[in-house]
Motif scaffolding. Structure first.
Motif, PDB file in Angstrom:
ATOM      1  N   ASP A 106       1.316   2.422 -13.529  1.00 29.46           N
ATOM      2  CA  ASP A 106       0.094   1.657 -13.750  1.00 29.46           C
ATOM      3  C   ASP A 106       0.056   1.168 -15.204  1.00 29.46           C
ATOM      4  O   ASP A 106       1.015   1.350 -15.954  1.00 29.46           O
ATOM      5  CB  ASP A 106      -1.138   2.491 -13.407  1.00 29.46           C
ATOM      6  CG  ASP A 106      -1.631   3.334 -14.566  1.00 29.46           C
ATOM      7  OD1 ASP A 106      -0.797   4.013 -15.203  1.00 29.46           O
ATOM      8  OD2 ASP A 106      -2.839   3.294 -14.862  1.00 29.46           O
ATOM      9  N   THR A 107      -1.045   0.529 -15.580  1.00 30.17           N
ATOM     10  CA  THR A 107      -1.110  -0.099 -16.906  1.00 30.17           C
ATOM     11  C   THR A 107      -2.372   0.265 -17.688  1.00 30.17           C
ATOM     12  O   THR A 107      -2.621  -0.301 -18.747  1.00 30.17           O
ATOM     13  CB  THR A 107      -1.073  -1.635 -16.768  1.00 30.17           C
ATOM     14  OG1 THR A 107      -2.156  -2.059 -15.933  1.00 30.17           O
ATOM     15  CG2 THR A 107       0.250  -2.101 -16.181  1.00 30.17           C
ATOM     16  N   ARG A 108      -3.175   1.186 -17.193  1.00 34.19           N
ATOM     17  CA  ARG A 108      -4.454   1.450 -17.836  1.00 34.19           C
ATOM     18  C   ARG A 108      -4.309   2.398 -19.020  1.00 34.19           C
ATOM     19  O   ARG A 108      -3.600   3.404 -18.947  1.00 34.19           O
ATOM     20  CB  ARG A 108      -5.456   2.033 -16.837  1.00 34.19           C
ATOM     21  CG  ARG A 108      -6.815   2.391 -17.451  1.00 34.19           C
ATOM     22  CD  ARG A 108      -7.874   2.608 -16.410  1.00 34.19           C
ATOM     23  NE  ARG A 108      -8.193   1.340 -15.735  1.00 34.19           N
ATOM     24  CZ  ARG A 108      -9.088   1.241 -14.748  1.00 34.19           C
ATOM     25  NH1 ARG A 108      -9.711   2.312 -14.307  1.00 34.19           N
ATOM     26  NH2 ARG A 108      -9.311   0.067 -14.196  1.00 34.19           N
ATOM     27  N   ARG A 122       1.555  -2.357 -20.572  1.00 31.53           N
ATOM     28  CA  ARG A 122       2.659  -2.069 -19.660  1.00 31.53           C
ATOM     29  C   ARG A 122       3.245  -0.693 -19.961  1.00 31.53           C
ATOM     30  O   ARG A 122       3.611  -0.395 -21.089  1.00 31.53           O
ATOM     31  CB  ARG A 122       3.736  -3.142 -19.799  1.00 31.53           C
ATOM     32  CG  ARG A 122       4.887  -2.994 -18.806  1.00 31.53           C
ATOM     33  CD  ARG A 122       5.931  -4.081 -19.010  1.00 31.53           C
ATOM     34  NE  ARG A 122       5.422  -5.394 -18.656  1.00 31.53           N
ATOM     35  CZ  ARG A 122       5.462  -5.910 -17.433  1.00 31.53           C
ATOM     36  NH1 ARG A 122       6.008  -5.204 -16.440  1.00 31.53           N
ATOM     37  NH2 ARG A 122       4.987  -7.110 -17.191  1.00 31.53           N
ATOM     38  N   THR A 157      -5.294  -2.751 -20.978  1.00 28.12           N
ATOM     39  CA  THR A 157      -4.097  -2.836 -20.149  1.00 28.12           C
ATOM     40  C   THR A 157      -2.864  -2.928 -21.029  1.00 28.12           C
ATOM     41  O   THR A 157      -2.783  -3.800 -21.901  1.00 28.12           O
ATOM     42  CB  THR A 157      -4.168  -4.073 -19.233  1.00 28.12           C
ATOM     43  OG1 THR A 157      -5.266  -3.918 -18.328  1.00 28.12           O
ATOM     44  CG2 THR A 157      -2.884  -4.234 -18.435  1.00 28.12           C
ATOM     45  N   THR A 171      -2.243   7.675 -17.592  1.00 27.99           N
ATOM     46  CA  THR A 171      -1.466   6.784 -16.725  1.00 27.99           C
ATOM     47  C   THR A 171      -0.886   7.597 -15.578  1.00 27.99           C
ATOM     48  O   THR A 171      -1.022   8.818 -15.523  1.00 27.99           O
ATOM     49  CB  THR A 171      -0.333   6.117 -17.536  1.00 27.99           C
ATOM     50  OG1 THR A 171       0.231   5.063 -16.776  1.00 27.99           O
ATOM     51  CG2 THR A 171       0.752   7.119 -17.893  1.00 27.99           C
ATOM     52  N   THR A 227      -1.426  -6.989  -8.795  1.00 32.13           N
ATOM     53  CA  THR A 227      -2.784  -7.113  -9.304  1.00 32.13           C
ATOM     54  C   THR A 227      -3.799  -6.936  -8.173  1.00 32.13           C
ATOM     55  O   THR A 227      -3.428  -6.751  -7.009  1.00 32.13           O
ATOM     56  CB  THR A 227      -2.997  -8.484  -9.967  1.00 32.13           C
ATOM     57  OG1 THR A 227      -2.950  -9.502  -8.942  1.00 32.13           O
ATOM     58  CG2 THR A 227      -1.907  -8.760 -11.007  1.00 32.13           C
TER      59      THR A 227
END
Length: 245
Positions: free
Chosen positions: A18-20, A32, A30, A2, A214
Motif C-alpha cells: 500500500d502507499t499510506r 510509494r 501517499t 503500511t 486506485t
C-alpha cells in the motif's frame, strides 16, 4: 504504517504494497512503498519498505546511489551479483543509516524502525525473496513458508496462511494478495489505497504486472464486493452452534 506482502512461488514472485503514511489523523499522505527496478533481460528487483519513512527512504537511496566496497568500488542494487549479496548490501545500508541517525532519533523520542522485503532475480541465478530487519540481518522465504509480510500484517495473514502454498499459480496468488490487502485496509486506518502490485514470472527477467491500483480500479472493487459476499455466504452456510437453548 503500511502493509506489504511478498509471495515466492514455483511460478514466480508476487509483491503488493500500500502507499499510506500516517503521522496522526490530520497528517495522512501517499508515498510509494513498493518500488520495482528493472533492467529487462538482466535483473528485476522489487523493494518494499515499512517503518519510519525518512529512514526507509534513506536506505533505498543508499542502495541506488551506492556504498563503497572494501576495495573502494561503488556497489548499487544494479551492480550486486546475486540476490543474497543484495540482501547483505541492504543490511549494510540499514546499518549505515542507523549509525548516522539512530542516536538522534532516540534523543528526539523516536525509534529506528525499518523493515524491507527484497524480491527478484539476477541473471541466471534463482529467484529469491528476503526480509531485512532493522538490525541489518535477514531471513529468506522457502517452499515451506513461501511468503513474507511487513507492516500491519496481522489482518491479512490468515488469508495468506489458508490460501497460499508454493504451487499456487501467479494469477491466483495476485488475487489472494489483493484480498489480503483489502482485509487489512478494512481493519486498519493506517493502511490504504493506492496499492502497487508486481508479478515476476520465474526466469523471465521482466515483470508481467507492474501496476498501481486506485479507488477507480474496477477489478479491485469487484474483489472487495465478491470477498465480502463470499464471507457472508460462508458463515451462513455453517450450522449454528449446538450450545445452549
Amino acid at each position: 504504517m503500511t502493509y506489504c506482502v511478498g509471495l515466492l512461488l514455483d511460478a514466480g514472485l508476487v509483491m503488493v504494497g500500500d502507499t499510506r503514511t500516517n503521522a496522526g489523523v490530520d497528517n495522512i499522505a501517499t508515498f510509494r512503498k513498493l518500488q520495482v527496478f528493472e533492467a529487462r533481460g538482466e535483473r528485476v528487483i522489487a523493494v518494499a519498505t515499512a517503518g519510519n519513512l525518512a529512514v526507509t527512504q534513506a536506505v533505498v537511496n543508499h542502495m541506488l546511489e551506492g556504498l563503497p566496497s572494501a576495495d573502494g568500488d561503488l556497489r548499487t542494487l544494479f551492480t550486486v551479483g546475486s540476490m543474497f549479496e543484495l540482501a547483505q548490501f541492504a543490511g549494510e545500508a540499514v546499518r549505515t543509516v542507523r549509525e548516522r541517525d539512530g542516536e538522534a532519533l532516540k534523543e528526539d523520542g523516536g525509534g529506528f524502525e525499518c523493515t524491507l522485503l527484497l524480491g527478484g532475480q539476477i541473471g541466471t541465478r534463482r529467484l529469491r525473496l528476503f526480509m531485512v530487519y532493522r538490525a541489518g540481518n535477514f531471513l529468506e522465504a522457502t517452499e515451506d513458508t513461501p511468503f513474507l509480510q511487513i507492516g500491519e500484517h496481522k489482518y491479512g495473514k490468515p488469508i495468506i496462511d489458508r490460501a497460499i502454498d508454493f504451487h499456487t499459480p501467479l494469477p491466483q496468488a495476485l488475487k489472494i494478495a489483493l484480498i489480503s490487502m483489502d482485509s487489512t485496509i478494512r481493519s486498519n486506518l493506517a493502511v490504504g489505497l493506492p496499492v502497487d502490485a508486481m508479478v515476476l514470472p520465474r526466469d523471465r527477467l521482466a515483470t508481467s504486472v507492474n501496476t498501481r491500483i486506485t479507488e477507480a480500479d474496477g477489478y479491485f472493487a469487484h474483489v472487495r464486493d465478491a470477498w465480502s459476499s463470499a464471507l457472508r455466504e460462508a458463515h451462513r452456510s455453517i450450522p449454528d452452534p449446538p450450545y445452549g437453548s
